[in-house]
Design an enzyme around this catalytic site. Structure first.
Site, PDB file in Angstrom:
ATOM      1  N   ARG A 263      -6.118 -55.493 -29.620  1.00  0.00           N
ATOM      2  CA  ARG A 263      -4.952 -55.851 -30.448  1.00  0.00           C
ATOM      3  C   ARG A 263      -5.162 -55.205 -31.817  1.00  0.00           C
ATOM      4  O   ARG A 263      -6.035 -55.637 -32.568  1.00  0.00           O
ATOM      5  CB  ARG A 263      -4.844 -57.366 -30.586  1.00  0.00           C
ATOM      6  CG  ARG A 263      -4.442 -58.099 -29.298  1.00  0.00           C
ATOM      7  CD  ARG A 263      -4.307 -59.592 -29.551  1.00  0.00           C
ATOM      8  NE  ARG A 263      -3.578 -60.273 -28.496  1.00  0.00           N
ATOM      9  CZ  ARG A 263      -4.144 -61.071 -27.587  1.00  0.00           C
ATOM     10  NH1 ARG A 263      -5.455 -61.269 -27.602  1.00  0.00           N
ATOM     11  NH2 ARG A 263      -3.403 -61.670 -26.673  1.00  0.00           N
TER      12      ARG A 263
ATOM     13  N   HIS B  78      -3.896 -71.847 -31.480  1.00  0.00           N
ATOM     14  CA  HIS B  78      -5.218 -71.604 -32.072  1.00  0.00           C
ATOM     15  C   HIS B  78      -6.293 -72.424 -31.393  1.00  0.00           C
ATOM     16  O   HIS B  78      -7.383 -71.949 -31.125  1.00  0.00           O
ATOM     17  CB  HIS B  78      -5.209 -72.038 -33.545  1.00  0.00           C
ATOM     18  CG  HIS B  78      -4.758 -70.960 -34.452  1.00  0.00           C
ATOM     19  ND1 HIS B  78      -4.104 -71.201 -35.626  1.00  0.00           N
ATOM     20  CD2 HIS B  78      -4.871 -69.631 -34.345  1.00  0.00           C
ATOM     21  CE1 HIS B  78      -3.839 -70.068 -36.212  1.00  0.00           C
ATOM     22  NE2 HIS B  78      -4.287 -69.094 -35.458  1.00  0.00           N
TER      23      HIS B  78
ATOM     24  N   ARG C 140      -3.761 -51.165 -27.655  1.00  0.00           N
ATOM     25  CA  ARG C 140      -2.325 -51.432 -27.765  1.00  0.00           C
ATOM     26  C   ARG C 140      -1.857 -51.036 -29.157  1.00  0.00           C
ATOM     27  O   ARG C 140      -2.459 -51.420 -30.159  1.00  0.00           O
ATOM     28  CB  ARG C 140      -2.042 -52.917 -27.550  1.00  0.00           C
ATOM     29  CG  ARG C 140      -0.557 -53.232 -27.728  1.00  0.00           C
ATOM     30  CD  ARG C 140      -0.241 -54.669 -27.460  1.00  0.00           C
ATOM     31  NE  ARG C 140      -0.707 -55.539 -28.529  1.00  0.00           N
ATOM     32  CZ  ARG C 140      -0.655 -56.861 -28.463  1.00  0.00           C
ATOM     33  NH1 ARG C 140      -0.193 -57.449 -27.367  1.00  0.00           N
ATOM     34  NH2 ARG C 140      -1.069 -57.597 -29.460  1.00  0.00           N
TER      35      ARG C 140
ATOM     36  N   CYS D  79      -3.368 -58.751 -18.967  1.00  0.00           N
ATOM     37  CA  CYS D  79      -4.163 -58.972 -20.179  1.00  0.00           C
ATOM     38  C   CYS D  79      -3.706 -60.204 -20.951  1.00  0.00           C
ATOM     39  O   CYS D  79      -4.169 -60.445 -22.056  1.00  0.00           O
ATOM     40  CB  CYS D  79      -4.160 -57.745 -21.079  1.00  0.00           C
ATOM     41  SG  CYS D  79      -2.525 -57.321 -21.696  1.00  0.00           S
TER      42      CYS D  79
ATOM     43  N   ASN E 215       1.568 -63.815 -21.600  1.00  0.00           N
ATOM     44  CA  ASN E 215       1.960 -64.776 -22.650  1.00  0.00           C
ATOM     45  C   ASN E 215       3.428 -64.571 -23.015  1.00  0.00           C
ATOM     46  O   ASN E 215       4.228 -65.515 -23.037  1.00  0.00           O
ATOM     47  CB  ASN E 215       1.105 -64.591 -23.911  1.00  0.00           C
ATOM     48  CG  ASN E 215      -0.381 -64.626 -23.629  1.00  0.00           C
ATOM     49  OD1 ASN E 215      -0.789 -65.184 -22.626  1.00  0.00           O
ATOM     50  ND2 ASN E 215      -1.177 -64.036 -24.489  1.00  0.00           N
ATOM     51  N   ASP E 216       3.787 -63.326 -23.313  1.00  0.00           N
ATOM     52  CA  ASP E 216       5.186 -63.065 -23.655  1.00  0.00           C
ATOM     53  C   ASP E 216       6.075 -63.070 -22.417  1.00  0.00           C
ATOM     54  O   ASP E 216       7.232 -63.485 -22.486  1.00  0.00           O
ATOM     55  CB  ASP E 216       5.312 -61.735 -24.410  1.00  0.00           C
ATOM     56  CG  ASP E 216       5.005 -61.915 -25.887  1.00  0.00           C
ATOM     57  OD1 ASP E 216       5.515 -62.889 -26.473  1.00  0.00           O
ATOM     58  OD2 ASP E 216       4.256 -61.103 -26.449  1.00  0.00           O
TER      59      ASP E 216
ATOM     60  N   ARG F 146       6.511 -69.556 -27.074  1.00  0.00           N
ATOM     61  CA  ARG F 146       5.135 -69.659 -26.581  1.00  0.00           C
ATOM     62  C   ARG F 146       4.250 -70.541 -27.460  1.00  0.00           C
ATOM     63  O   ARG F 146       3.158 -70.921 -27.051  1.00  0.00           O
ATOM     64  CB  ARG F 146       4.508 -68.263 -26.410  1.00  0.00           C
ATOM     65  CG  ARG F 146       4.399 -67.483 -27.673  1.00  0.00           C
ATOM     66  CD  ARG F 146       3.967 -66.050 -27.411  1.00  0.00           C
ATOM     67  NE  ARG F 146       2.531 -65.878 -27.529  1.00  0.00           N
ATOM     68  CZ  ARG F 146       1.921 -64.693 -27.507  1.00  0.00           C
ATOM     69  NH1 ARG F 146       2.622 -63.597 -27.327  1.00  0.00           N
ATOM     70  NH2 ARG F 146       0.633 -64.602 -27.627  1.00  0.00           N
TER      71      ARG F 146
ATOM     72  N   GLU G  75       6.003 -57.235 -20.472  1.00  0.00           N
ATOM     73  CA  GLU G  75       6.045 -58.596 -21.026  1.00  0.00           C
ATOM     74  C   GLU G  75       7.471 -59.056 -21.284  1.00  0.00           C
ATOM     75  O   GLU G  75       7.701 -60.106 -21.871  1.00  0.00           O
ATOM     76  CB  GLU G  75       5.163 -58.722 -22.274  1.00  0.00           C
ATOM     77  CG  GLU G  75       5.287 -57.629 -23.286  1.00  0.00           C
ATOM     78  CD  GLU G  75       4.242 -57.719 -24.410  1.00  0.00           C
ATOM     79  OE1 GLU G  75       3.452 -58.661 -24.469  1.00  0.00           O
ATOM     80  OE2 GLU G  75       4.255 -56.805 -25.248  1.00  0.00           O
TER      81      GLU G  75
HETATM   82  C1  PEP Z   1       0.814 -61.131 -23.944  1.00  0.00           C
HETATM   83  O1  PEP Z   1       1.949 -61.250 -24.418  1.00  0.00           O
HETATM   84  O2  PEP Z   1       0.465 -61.656 -22.862  1.00  0.00           O
HETATM   85  C2  PEP Z   1      -0.211 -60.357 -24.651  1.00  0.00           C
HETATM   86  C3  PEP Z   1      -1.356 -60.079 -24.094  1.00  0.00           C
HETATM   87  O3  PEP Z   1       0.066 -59.966 -25.926  1.00  0.00           O
HETATM   88  P1  PEP Z   1       0.009 -60.948 -27.203  1.00  0.00           P
HETATM   89  O4  PEP Z   1      -0.571 -62.258 -26.737  1.00  0.00           O
HETATM   90  O5  PEP Z   1      -0.845 -60.257 -28.199  1.00  0.00           O
HETATM   91  O6  PEP Z   1       1.441 -61.034 -27.581  1.00  0.00           O
HETATM   92 MG    MG Z   2       2.567 -59.970 -26.060  1.00  0.00          MG
END
Ligand code: PEP
Ligand code: MG
Length: 548
Positions: free
Chosen positions: A287, A185, A323, A483, A435-436, A446, A412
């Site tokens: 999202r 956050h 998405r 993204c 991120n994932d 993460r 991802e």
């Molecule tokens: C990601 O996983 O990089 C992504 C953009 O999706 P989220 O952060 O919403 O899981």
């Molecule tokens: Mg993701």
């Protein structure tokens, strides 16, 4: 002599100023007072939780967008009837109010932490509620952001959303936290507010109050007691940055004119004006979870259609990549009860939920197709958490069948990156969720601040998977976007373009810096940076090679 601290730079900008710590949480006295009127004590305890709920709702109304949503969710937790019942029963059994609140919230915290993932991240919210309610019951001031009447650098172990969301960028020059990761956050909200931030910075709290620190939110460097020259350097870098950002306008282009679409990540209609103001060429990641989480019933097709149309209309003809719902497991849906899973992040989430609840995806795709027709917008749709070419093909068929002509998937999961060529064959585009992809490539949660170095998007192994995906897209002549948070790091954006990525999507406040950085590099320089970073031994070396 200046001493360096180092963390992870998550929100760019360089400043110097006196350090102040977040107001410390209250401490329960060693001896718990005896209670005579247990009924009255229970009433006091529950009233304190309600007051905290009201306080958080007030802060939510004063904030906007994602910050307001986060605070409203925390207020709901404070007013949760199950929590109140637990507190009441402890107080009725003879516990003093502050102790009853503290014990009940500690039990909730334990439950969330053991669930892992997204829920574990909410543990900071519960700590915040407990601290505020206990302070009220002990007659102490609420813990939180200092207000010394002059600008300062805020130091904290971690920041609760209630604190971060209402930070005043004019008073808080920068944020440095010991905990938190690149997707916490603190990181996301600091970026949204445009406050330079460094997270996962060990020993940040060892800096004495009032000591001057120079913070670089790009590199993660925190210099304690900088020299006069270092303070001047920080001011110079900040002025240069402001001038560079102001000069960069228009669509994303390298210095020699290679186009790279610069798009915004959007979490709901409230984020659309900021995307337009920042000159986003469209939305690269909508999202859609905001429509589904924290609700007791599934939103109707009509409600979804209207909300999508509001967002599409707000983007005034620019491309919008939507998405489909990325829920399940660690982001549970109240209206779709699922059995608890031992490893939620490896469980039934994202597209996998379709096997259990196929109508959910059909309703969403249908609502989206209607909203696209209502507005005439350029809508692309993609699915999260896709692992195989067969899943990609099935999703694309489903989306096309609903009348959505452009269908893609997120990359991802490492398996999807390894089979990128076969996946790209089945869809119209792909978008890499770094991120994932980091989380699953490094087997590192993460949200875990302690694993931030594994989750560093400069990890060469992650770059290799991105390179494989970009090559697959280029060979097939299909767009490949990024993204995840990686796209918002300006120097990494240069590397991503060099790897062959065709669009970058990020939180709106990051667009100007990325646009300006790309405008200063040729495509050949981007490629050279990418080649060097790919073969580097570790993230620091990758960054250093790319800088060279
Ligand atoms: C990601 O996983 O990089 C992504 C953009 O999706 P989220 O952060 O919403 O899981
Ligand atoms: Mg993701």
């Amino acid at each position: 002599m200046s001493k360096d601290l180092r963390g992870l730079g998550v929100s760019a900008g360089s400043v110097a100023g006196p350090a102040l710590r977040l107001g410390s949480p209250p401490k329960l006295p060693d001896v718990e007072p005896a209670v005579t009127d247990t009924e009255a004590e229970a009433g006091r305890a529950v009233a304190a939780l309600e007051e905290v709920g009201e306080f958080l709702n007030g802060r939510s109304s004063a904030a906007s967008g994602q910050a307001a949503d986060i605070l409203a969710a925390e207020a709901m937790m404070a007013c949760d009837p199950a929590l109140a019942a637990q507190v009441r029963s402890l107080a009725e059994a003879g516990r003093a109010a502050a102790w009853a609140v503290s014990e009940a919230l500690a039990a909730y915290r334990e439950m969330l932490t053991s669930a892992g993932g997204y829920l574990a991240e909410r543990a900071a919210d519960l700590d915040d509620i407990a601290d505020r309610a206990v302070a009220l019951l002990l007659g102490e001031p609420m813990p939180g952001i200092p207000a010394p009447g002059h600008p300062y650098v805020l130091l904290a172990a971690d920041l609760a959303p209630a604190d971060t969301a209402t930070l005043d960028p004019a008073a808080v020059l920068a944020i440095v936290t010991e905990r938190g990761g690149p997707t916490s956050h603190t990181a996301i909200l600091a970026k949204t507010l445009g406050i330079p931030a460094v997270v996962a910075c060990p020993r940040a709290l060892s800096v004495a109050e009032g000591t001057v620190v120079a913070v670089d939110g790009s590199t993660g460097a925190v210099v304690v007691e900088p020299t006069a020259e270092q303070v001047k350097q920080a001011a110079r870098r900040s002025a240069e940055r402001a001038a560079r950002l102001a000069a960069a306008r228009g669509p994303g282009l390298t210095r020699d004119g290679h186009p790279v679409k610069l798009l915004a990540n959007v979490g709901g209609p409230a984020d659309v004006p900021a995307a337009i103001a920042a000159g986003a060429e469209g939305i690269g990641l909508l999202r859609t979870e905001f429509l589904f989480l924290d609700r007791h019933d599934e939103p109707s097709g009509k409600e979804q259609r209207d909300t999508y149309a509001e967002i599409l209309g707000g983007m005034r003809g620019r491309k919008v990549v939507v998405r489909t719902l990325d829920a399940g497991a660690d982001k549970p849906l109240a209206f779709a009860s699922q059995e608890a899973e031992p490893n939620p992040a490896l469980g039934i989430r994202g597209l996998r939920l379709d096997a259990l609840l196929p109508a959910l995806l059909d309703t969403q795709l249908d609502a989206l197709a209607h909203a696209a027709k209502d507005t005439g917008a350029d809508v692309w749709v993609m699915a999260p958490m896709v692992s195989t070419p067969a899943e990609a093909a099935a999703f694309a068929d489903r989306a096309h069948g609903h009348g959505l002509p452009v269908a893609g998937v997120m990359i991802e999961v490492p398996a999807a990156a390894l089979c990128a060529a076969q996946i790209v064959d089945q869809v119209d585009f792909v978008s890499i969720g770094t991120n994932d992809l980091s989380q699953y490539t490094f087997a590192a949660d993460r949200q875990a601040g302690a694993l931030a170095s594994l989750l560093d998007p400069w990890q060469p192994a992650l770059l290799q998977l991105i390179a494989m995906t970009a090559t697959a897209g280029r060979t097939a002549g299909k767009p490949v976007g990024v993204c995840g948070e990686a796209a918002s790091d300006p120097l990494l954006a240069v590397v991503l373009v060099g790897l062959g990525v065709s669009s970058l999507s990020m939180a709106s406040p990051s667009l100007a810096e990325v646009r300006a950085t790309l405008a200063g590099r040729t495509l050949a320089q981007c490629k050279a940076a990418a080649t060097a970073a790919l073969t580097a031994a570790d993230p620091a070396a990758a960054r250093a090679c790319a800088e060279d």
